[in-house]
Design a protein around this motif. Structure first.
Motif, PDB file in Angstrom:
ATOM      1  N   VAL A 103       0.842  -1.206   0.000  1.00 17.84           N
ATOM      2  CA  VAL A 103       0.000   0.000   0.000  1.00 17.84           C
ATOM      3  C   VAL A 103       0.872   1.250   0.000  1.00 17.84           C
ATOM      4  N   ILE A 104       1.949   1.259   0.783  1.00 24.37           N
ATOM      5  CA  ILE A 104       2.845   2.425   0.793  1.00 24.37           C
ATOM      6  C   ILE A 104       3.444   2.638  -0.597  1.00 24.37           C
ATOM      7  N   LEU A 105       3.866   1.560  -1.256  1.00 20.27           N
ATOM      8  CA  LEU A 105       4.458   1.692  -2.592  1.00 20.27           C
ATOM      9  C   LEU A 105       3.489   2.342  -3.578  1.00 20.27           C
ATOM     10  N   HIS A 106       2.251   1.888  -3.577  1.00 28.15           N
ATOM     11  CA  HIS A 106       1.274   2.450  -4.515  1.00 28.15           C
ATOM     12  C   HIS A 106       0.920   3.885  -4.138  1.00 28.15           C
ATOM     13  N   LEU A 107       0.843   4.157  -2.864  1.00 28.62           N
ATOM     14  CA  LEU A 107       0.555   5.520  -2.441  1.00 28.62           C
ATOM     15  C   LEU A 107       1.711   6.446  -2.818  1.00 28.62           C
ATOM     16  N   TYR A 108       2.933   5.948  -2.688  1.00 29.36           N
ATOM     17  CA  TYR A 108       4.096   6.745  -3.092  1.00 29.36           C
ATOM     18  C   TYR A 108       4.073   6.981  -4.605  1.00 29.36           C
ATOM     19  N   GLU A 109       3.685   5.961  -5.361  1.00 28.70           N
ATOM     20  CA  GLU A 109       3.600   6.120  -6.816  1.00 28.70           C
ATOM     21  C   GLU A 109       2.668   7.274  -7.179  1.00 28.70           C
ATOM     22  N   ARG A 110       1.586   7.410  -6.426  1.00 29.53           N
ATOM     23  CA  ARG A 110       0.590   8.446  -6.731  1.00 29.53           C
ATOM     24  C   ARG A 110       0.978   9.803  -6.164  1.00 29.53           C
ATOM     25  N   MET A 111       1.588   9.836  -4.973  1.00 26.49           N
ATOM     26  CA  MET A 111       1.769  11.108  -4.274  1.00 26.49           C
ATOM     27  C   MET A 111       3.224  11.483  -3.999  1.00 26.49           C
ATOM     28  N   GLY A 112       4.151  10.562  -4.232  1.00 26.75           N
ATOM     29  CA  GLY A 112       5.528  10.840  -3.866  1.00 26.75           C
ATOM     30  C   GLY A 112       5.670  10.913  -2.356  1.00 26.75           C
ATOM     31  N   PRO A 113       6.668  11.651  -1.853  1.00 30.90           N
ATOM     32  CA  PRO A 113       6.888  11.722  -0.404  1.00 30.90           C
ATOM     33  C   PRO A 113       5.682  12.232   0.379  1.00 30.90           C
ATOM     34  N   ASP A 114       4.782  12.968  -0.273  1.00 31.89           N
ATOM     35  CA  ASP A 114       3.597  13.478   0.431  1.00 31.89           C
ATOM     36  C   ASP A 114       2.669  12.359   0.885  1.00 31.89           C
ATOM     37  N   CYS A 115       2.930  11.136   0.477  1.00 31.92           N
ATOM     38  CA  CYS A 115       2.075  10.015   0.871  1.00 31.92           C
ATOM     39  C   CYS A 115       2.030   9.852   2.391  1.00 31.92           C
ATOM     40  N   VAL A 116       3.065  10.330   3.098  1.00 35.11           N
ATOM     41  CA  VAL A 116       3.087  10.156   4.557  1.00 35.11           C
ATOM     42  C   VAL A 116       1.907  10.852   5.223  1.00 35.11           C
ATOM     43  N   SER A 117       1.356  11.881   4.583  1.00 39.38           N
ATOM     44  CA  SER A 117       0.245  12.621   5.193  1.00 39.38           C
ATOM     45  C   SER A 117      -0.995  11.765   5.354  1.00 39.38           C
ATOM     46  N   LEU A 118      -1.115  10.678   4.582  1.00 40.38           N
ATOM     47  CA  LEU A 118      -2.297   9.813   4.647  1.00 40.38           C
ATOM     48  C   LEU A 118      -2.083   8.571   5.503  1.00 40.38           C
ATOM     49  N   LEU A 119      -0.866   8.384   5.987  1.00 42.06           N
ATOM     50  CA  LEU A 119      -0.562   7.163   6.732  1.00 42.06           C
ATOM     51  C   LEU A 119      -0.902   7.331   8.207  1.00 42.06           C
ATOM     52  N   ASN A 120      -1.727   6.423   8.705  1.00 35.52           N
ATOM     53  CA  ASN A 120      -1.993   6.340  10.142  1.00 35.52           C
ATOM     54  C   ASN A 120      -1.249   5.110  10.630  1.00 35.52           C
ATOM     55  N   GLY A 121      -0.112   5.345  11.260  1.00 37.79           N
ATOM     56  CA  GLY A 121       0.661   4.191  11.675  1.00 37.79           C
ATOM     57  C   GLY A 121       1.915   4.557  12.417  1.00 37.79           C
ATOM     58  N   ASP A 122       2.631   3.525  12.822  1.00 32.97           N
ATOM     59  CA  ASP A 122       3.943   3.648  13.453  1.00 32.97           C
ATOM     60  C   ASP A 122       4.927   3.094  12.434  1.00 32.97           C
ATOM     61  N   PHE A 123       5.772   3.949  11.863  1.00 29.77           N
ATOM     62  CA  PHE A 123       6.548   3.472  10.728  1.00 29.77           C
ATOM     63  C   PHE A 123       7.881   4.195  10.588  1.00 29.77           C
ATOM     64  N   ALA A 124       8.793   3.492   9.973  1.00 29.71           N
ATOM     65  CA  ALA A 124       9.998   4.065   9.397  1.00 29.71           C
ATOM     66  C   ALA A 124      10.207   3.307   8.097  1.00 29.71           C
ATOM     67  N   PHE A 125      10.506   4.011   7.020  1.00 29.28           N
ATOM     68  CA  PHE A 125      10.723   3.308   5.760  1.00 29.28           C
ATOM     69  C   PHE A 125      11.746   4.039   4.903  1.00 29.28           C
ATOM     70  N   ALA A 126      12.295   3.289   3.964  1.00 32.41           N
ATOM     71  CA  ALA A 126      13.179   3.839   2.942  1.00 32.41           C
ATOM     72  C   ALA A 126      12.667   3.367   1.591  1.00 32.41           C
ATOM     73  N   ILE A 127      12.452   4.298   0.676  1.00 32.99           N
ATOM     74  CA  ILE A 127      11.980   3.966  -0.671  1.00 32.99           C
ATOM     75  C   ILE A 127      13.026   4.422  -1.687  1.00 32.99           C
ATOM     76  N   TRP A 128      13.478   3.483  -2.503  1.00 34.91           N
ATOM     77  CA  TRP A 128      14.365   3.808  -3.609  1.00 34.91           C
ATOM     78  C   TRP A 128      13.497   4.123  -4.822  1.00 34.91           C
ATOM     79  N   ASP A 129      13.573   5.384  -5.246  1.00 36.03           N
ATOM     80  CA  ASP A 129      12.807   5.898  -6.379  1.00 36.03           C
ATOM     81  C   ASP A 129      13.733   5.880  -7.588  1.00 36.03           C
ATOM     82  N   ALA A 130      13.681   4.789  -8.362  1.00 36.32           N
ATOM     83  CA  ALA A 130      14.629   4.611  -9.463  1.00 36.32           C
ATOM     84  C   ALA A 130      14.495   5.662 -10.564  1.00 36.32           C
ATOM     85  N   PRO A 131      13.263   6.014 -11.014  1.00 33.86           N
ATOM     86  CA  PRO A 131      13.174   7.017 -12.080  1.00 33.86           C
ATOM     87  C   PRO A 131      13.809   8.357 -11.703  1.00 33.86           C
ATOM     88  N   ARG A 132      13.697   8.743 -10.423  1.00 37.33           N
ATOM     89  CA  ARG A 132      14.248  10.038  -9.988  1.00 37.33           C
ATOM     90  C   ARG A 132      15.620   9.881  -9.346  1.00 37.33           C
TER      91      ARG A 132
END
Length: 648
Positions: A103-132
């Motif tokens: 779910v985080i991957l797809h949300l990132y695909e749609r919103m980029g780093p702003d996806c965190v604003s929609l996450l209700n959770g306890d999290f730490a993550f690292a996403i490798w954005d290959a195109p950028r």
């Protein structure tokens, strides 16, 4: 819950990538004992140790998006992933797994780093954005899950725990003397500083973005309170109580989501009892509850624990923290906290998470956060009394007010009014001091720095940890109500720096246990910040609105209990019949001199004093545990290296 590590940059040769990632993951394998995986590309790598809780069969990590564009390593849980996935499906996204990770991957695909604003959770993550060609690293709003980073040359390294970073060539364990001063003043380093020089913590509610042009760090959410005089968001107490109950029930409901059973900690106090009461009817096979008991009457709450477990009909389990148990586990505790601590409280929680694991569970709910969010700590009441005394120095009720504080410390109730006024620093501090609420605690803790060595004192010349803390406060801090100022200090600094770290994530994950915190749901936190102060602290009754909202859930004796903070025996845990070889060695003149951080003669006198009879003084207990834990930290992470010679 899991652990991960990785890097971004050209500092890792291709043939070294996978061996390095495997070493990083192995160093934090306790966080994810179920599976391990690595992803290595050109100048980028991610490694992951998995504790499987959601998507048991298809949630392996690192996980790559079906497009191949994005790869994630993720630690934690997204509790609203079900709702987010349905929304994304309606927008045309196709999922291959049932995990919250995807779910985080797809949300990132749609919103980029702003996806965190929609996450209700306890999290730490690292996403490798290959195109950028960028690495995006983020941490949850309240700082439940840890994340650290450092650079060697131009390469960024990051991990869930520092242990993983110490596997990187060129990264060394060296004590940061300013961090040590902060610990001996504030209980924890001020993030992003850590106990390790040149290794940094990503602060809660922050995003780190790294690409070929460099690195940037910025907040995506802030803890905010209304200005004094601003109309209250919830002026009607009945309406506020109803909304609080609704929010807390839903926060608990979504934290029961898991493909494995979820248990609950039960301390016998108000907060864990409320969480357990809400969770019990949601547990399909009945709720398992877990407690720590103590042999000393001063610390034990087993009668209340059993009363609450019986009222709820839970399957209750308890671990007894007896004489010698704290000393037996303390070296392991420091290895997992990765920083010196001033109290022994993490040790019984280390034992408790071991009991949870022994009983076959991986997830527990806890009541942490309620005291910060709804003003439950005695420090809030103490500050109110001190402000009253400063405004009314001749009041005849002053001694009675002081005696109402810290009712669980019988020694204080027997003291004179003059002693109590001096003890609480009545009239000593300016009312406009931004740290007014915390000055007595800060002074009492900093007194333990009497044991610092001359060389360390010289290194720290001109440095003031409290001044740095004050400088980190937001610009509008001075416009907030005094209670809200005190709440901010607890919620923004001590909560993530000590409670959620040394007592929380680190002790639970040492045994592969995930803690979940309904009171730290950001919706609940934002709601509570808008409540009038009087709804939270009504006179000297703490968490008033929380009691009103949940009074039907608990036996009256528990619902009306005043706050008794979780504590454990300190210096007495390590002397007399509990003394162990490592304690004698740590306090030996040879080891103290070798460390270079403490005064050998002063430490020797302290050790002798504590060995001859139990000490009750705050300074001596803090100093004893702080010195011991610092010595253990050095032995664990720096071997015999003398530290503290250079200022940061």
């Amino acid at each position: 819950m899991c652990g991960f590590g990785g890097y971004f940059g050209d500092g890792v040769a291709p043939h070294d990538a996978q061996p390095l990632l495997h070493r990083m993951v192995a160093a934090i394998a306790h966080r994810g004992p179920d599976e391990q995986g690595v992803f290595a590309g050109s100048a980028v790598g991610l490694g992951h140790a998995r504790l499987s809780i959601v998507g048991l069969g298809d949630g392996q990590q690192p996980m790559t998006h079906s497009s191949g564009n994005f790869t994630i390593a993720f630690n934690g849980e997204i509790f609203n992933y079900v709702e987010l996935r349905e929304t994304l499906k309606a927008q045309g996204h196709v999922f291959r797994t049932g995990s919250d990770t995807e779910v985080i991957l797809h949300l990132y695909e749609r919103m980029g780093p702003d996806c965190v604003s929609l996450l209700n959770g306890d999290f730490a993550f690292a996403i490798w954005d290959a195109p950028r060609q960028r690495m995006v690293i983020a941490r949850d709003r309240m700082g439940v899950r840890p994340l650290f980073h450092t650079t060697v040359g131009k390469t960024l390294y990051f991990a869930s725990e520092v242990k993983a970073l110490l596997q990187v060539p060129g990264v060394h364990a060296e004590m940061d003397p300013l961090a040590l001063d902060q610990i001996f003043t504030l209980w924890a380093p001020i993030a992003p500083r850590t106990a390790f020089r040149d290794i940094f913590e990503l602060e809660p509610a922050h995003i780190l973005t790294a690409d070929r042009n460099g690195m940037s760090i910025k907040p995506y959410w802030t803890l905010q309170y209304p200005d004094i005089g601003e109309p209250a968001g919830y002026p009607d107490e009945r309406v506020a109580a109803e909304e609080l109950r609704t929010l807390l029930t839903d926060a608990t409901r979504i934290r029961m989501r898991a493909d494995v059973p979820v248990g609950s900690y039960l301390s016998g106090g108000l907060d864990s009892s409320i969480v357990s009461a809400l969770a019990a009817p949601m547990a399909p096979d009945g709720l398992s509850t877990f407690s720590v008991t103590f042999g000393s009457e001063e610390h034990d709450e087993s009668a209340f624990q059993l009363q609450m477990a019986k009222a709820l009909g839970t399957q209750h389990h308890a671990v007894a923290c007896g004489d010698g148990d704290i000393a037996a586990s303390f070296p392991d505790v420091i290895r997992f906290t990765e920083r010196p601590v001033l109290r022994t409280a993490p040790a019984p929680l280390y034992q408790l998470s071991g009991l949870v694991r022994q009983k076959g569970l991986k997830v527990v709910l806890t009541g942490e956060g309620a005291d910060e969010v709804f003003a439950g700590y005695d420090i809030f009441k103490e500050s109110r009394v001190r402000r009253f005394c400063a405004r009314q120095p001749g009041s005849q009720i002053r001694p009675h007010l002081f005696r109402k504080l810290y009712a669980y410390l019988p020694g204080l109730k027997q003291q004179s009014a003059e002693y109590l006024a001096a003890f609480f620093g009545a009239g000593d501090d300016r009312l406009d001091d931004p740290l007014f609420s915390h000055r007595p605690r800060l002074r009492g803790t900093a007194a333990a720095k009497l044991f610092f060595s001359g060389d360390l004192r010289q290194t720290l010349t001109g440095y003031d940890a409290t001044a740095e803390l004050a400088a980190r406060l937001p610009q509008d801090f001075g416009r907030w109500h005094p209670l809200h100022q005190a709440q901010y200090l607890e919620s923004r600094f001590l909560l993530p720096g000590y409670i959620l770290s040394s007592q929380g994530d680190r002790m639970a994950m040492a045994h592969g246990i995930e803690g979940r915190f309904p009171f730290l749901d950001h919706r609940l936190v934002e709601f509570a910040t808008r409540l009038p102060p009087e709804m939270k602290l009504k006179g000297l009754v703490e968490k008033h609105i929380l009691r009103e909202a949940t009074k039907d859930l608990l036996p009256e004796s528990i619902g009306r209990r005043t706050k008794q903070p979780y504590r454990a025996p300190d210096s007495q845990s390590f002397v007399g019949k509990n003394e162990r070889d490592y304690v004698r060695e740590a306090f030996s003149e040879h080891e103290i001199t070798k460390s270079g951080l403490f005064n050998p003669k002063a430490v020797s006198k302290l050790y002798q004093k504590c060995s001859e009879k139990p000490v009750s003084g705050y300074r001596d207990n803090v100093a004893f545990v702080g010195i011991l834990s610092t010595q253990l930290w050095q032995q664990t992470f720096s071997a015999a290296k003398a530290l503290g010679a250079r200022a940061a």
